[in-house]
Design an enzyme around this catalytic site. Structure first.
Site, PDB file in Angstrom:
ATOM      1  N   HIS A  59      14.948  21.531   1.351  1.00  0.00           N
ATOM      2  CA  HIS A  59      15.064  21.731   2.650  1.00  0.00           C
ATOM      3  C   HIS A  59      16.323  20.627   3.214  1.00  0.00           C
ATOM      4  CE1 HIS A  59      11.553  24.325   4.160  1.00  0.00           C
ATOM      5  NE2 HIS A  59      11.662  24.233   2.574  1.00  0.00           N
ATOM      6  N   ASN A 112      -7.857  16.800   5.451  1.00  0.00           N
ATOM      7  CA  ASN A 112      -7.237  15.337   4.954  1.00  0.00           C
ATOM      8  C   ASN A 112      -5.850  15.962   4.514  1.00  0.00           C
ATOM      9  OD1 ASN A 112      -6.335  12.939   3.959  1.00  0.00           O
ATOM     10  ND2 ASN A 112      -7.720  13.032   2.172  1.00  0.00           N
ATOM     11  N   MET A 171       0.934  -1.091   0.084  1.00  0.00           N
ATOM     12  CA  MET A 171      -0.029   0.100   0.266  1.00  0.00           C
ATOM     13  C   MET A 171       0.794   1.330  -0.021  1.00  0.00           C
ATOM     14  SD  MET A 171      -1.290   0.248   4.043  1.00  0.00           S
ATOM     15  CE  MET A 171      -1.644   1.978   3.899  1.00  0.00           C
ATOM     16  N   ARG A 178      -9.188   6.967  13.633  1.00  0.00           N
ATOM     17  CA  ARG A 178      -8.713   5.730  13.263  1.00  0.00           C
ATOM     18  C   ARG A 178      -7.195   5.915  13.765  1.00  0.00           C
ATOM     19  NH1 ARG A 178     -11.034   4.240   7.337  1.00  0.00           N
ATOM     20  NH2 ARG A 178     -13.239   4.653   7.530  1.00  0.00           N
TER      21      ARG A 178
END
Length: 353
Positions: free
Chosen positions: A186, A248, A28, A217
């Site tokens: 950075h 989000n 994933m 969650r």
């Protein structure tokens, strides 16, 4: 041509090989275990108890302010002090969330707000969101003590100063919480990405909510259970229950993996940046037309870029032309006085304090 940034990553070829192998084998790529591991590693490296990984340094600033509003530690209409030299998305969320920015001027020889300047302008402030500019600071320890005395929430935008230390303490650890950026160029890069660091457990839990829709969650099991019991939420419906204002702004597993890879090189990166800064600054000190920086109060200077400050406008114009002709890439010192930016004039309508 001499560029400000030569590579996307430290040890770029090696990092890209590791990244390709990771993507090929990953089950994933949305936020998961790699992000959690990076959070744990960064917290240890930054010497903080908690960190929350987000999609950018800008969203880190947004999430931090939203979390403080959700907790009632700030409220709409509160005045928030801001360094005059800063990044736009340090100030924009203050305005967007109904808070009121108050610009505080900086010292020319540190490019940062001092405790003396803050003391002059702190009346009415609920919070002070300081920007540690380009790896430097003024007297951060004195600023921290002053804010504690006056019950002002101190927040640090440390996006440009990862690894710098003052009086033995890392920049980013002087206030309630601090934000970091891992944008390209950075100190370490996750391409896009940011982090919020704090020792405050309640703030940490709220930040985890704010990062992901306002759901529970990503909270530890005990906190998740308590939240559902408080709001009488059935476990089945708990998957899609939302408890507070949020966004989000989650990172990806790609960013989490890259963060781990780059963090392993941070000590080396900081040493190289400090060494290069000190070499260039020795040249600056010999030029009477330039203002040398004052940094003897900083234990480690994790320089983001070398600022060149001219004593007069004509010198600045000449130097700009010389650098361009020599094909040395240069930039303004961030945004200059942020109060002169078009968005600030439109929405804040305040002059420099």
């Amino acid at each position: 041509m001499i560029r400000l940034m030569r590579y996307t990553f430290f040890k770029e070829a090696e990092t890209k090989r590791k990244l390709m192998a990771f993507i090929k084998d990953a089950e994933m790529l949305s936020m998961g275990r790699q992000c959690l591991i990076f959070e744990e590693q960064f917290a240890k490296k930054q010497e903080r108890k908690h960190t929350v990984f987000v999609s950018s340094g800008s969203t880190a600033n947004l999430a931090l302010l939203q979390a403080l509003l959700n907790l009632g530690r700030l409220k709409k209409g509160d005045f928030v002090g801001v360094s005059a030299i800063t990044w736009a998305t340090n100030v924009m969320p203050i305005i967007q969330l109904g808070l009121v920015p108050k610009m505080i001027d900086v010292e020319l020889d540190t490019l940062n707000v001092s405790s003396i300047e803050l003391a002059k302008k702190m009346k009415g402030l609920s919070a002070f969101f300081i920007t540690n500019v380009l790896g430097f600071s003024s007297d951060l320890s004195a600023i921290s003590k002053l804010c504690k005395k006056e019950k002002i929430i101190l927040l640090e935008d440390n996006c440009e100063s990862l690894g710098s230390r003052h009086k033995g303490k890392l920049f980013g650890n002087f206030g309630l919480a601090s934000t970091f950026s891992f944008f390209v160029g950075h100190h370490i890069s996750t391409i896009e990405g940011g982090m919020i660091a704090t020792d405050d457990e309640e703030l940490y839990r709220m930040l985890a909510l704010v990062r992901a829709h306002g759901w529970d969650r990503n909270l530890p099991g005990a906190h998740q259970k308590k939240l559902r019991e408080t709001h009488k939420v059935d476990p089945f419906y708990g998957q899609y229950s939302f408890y507070d204002l949020a966004y989000n702004i989650r990172p990806t597993e790609i960013s989490g993996f890259l963060g781990q890879t780059q963090l392993a090189h941070l000590d080396t990166i900081v040493k190289i940046r400090e060494r290069n800064f000190r070499r260039v600054h020795k040249i600056i000190e010999k030029n009477e037309k330039l203002i040398p920086l004052r940094f003897d109060h900083i234990d480690v200077v994790s320089c983001f870029a070398v600022p060149v400050i001219a004593r007069d406008h004509s010198t600045a114009i000449r130097l700009k032309k010389d650098f361009i002709n020599a094909e040395v890439e240069i930039r303004p010192i961030i945004a200059g006085n942020i109060a002169k930016q078009p968005f600030y004039k439109k929405y804040a309508k305040q002059e420099l304090m």
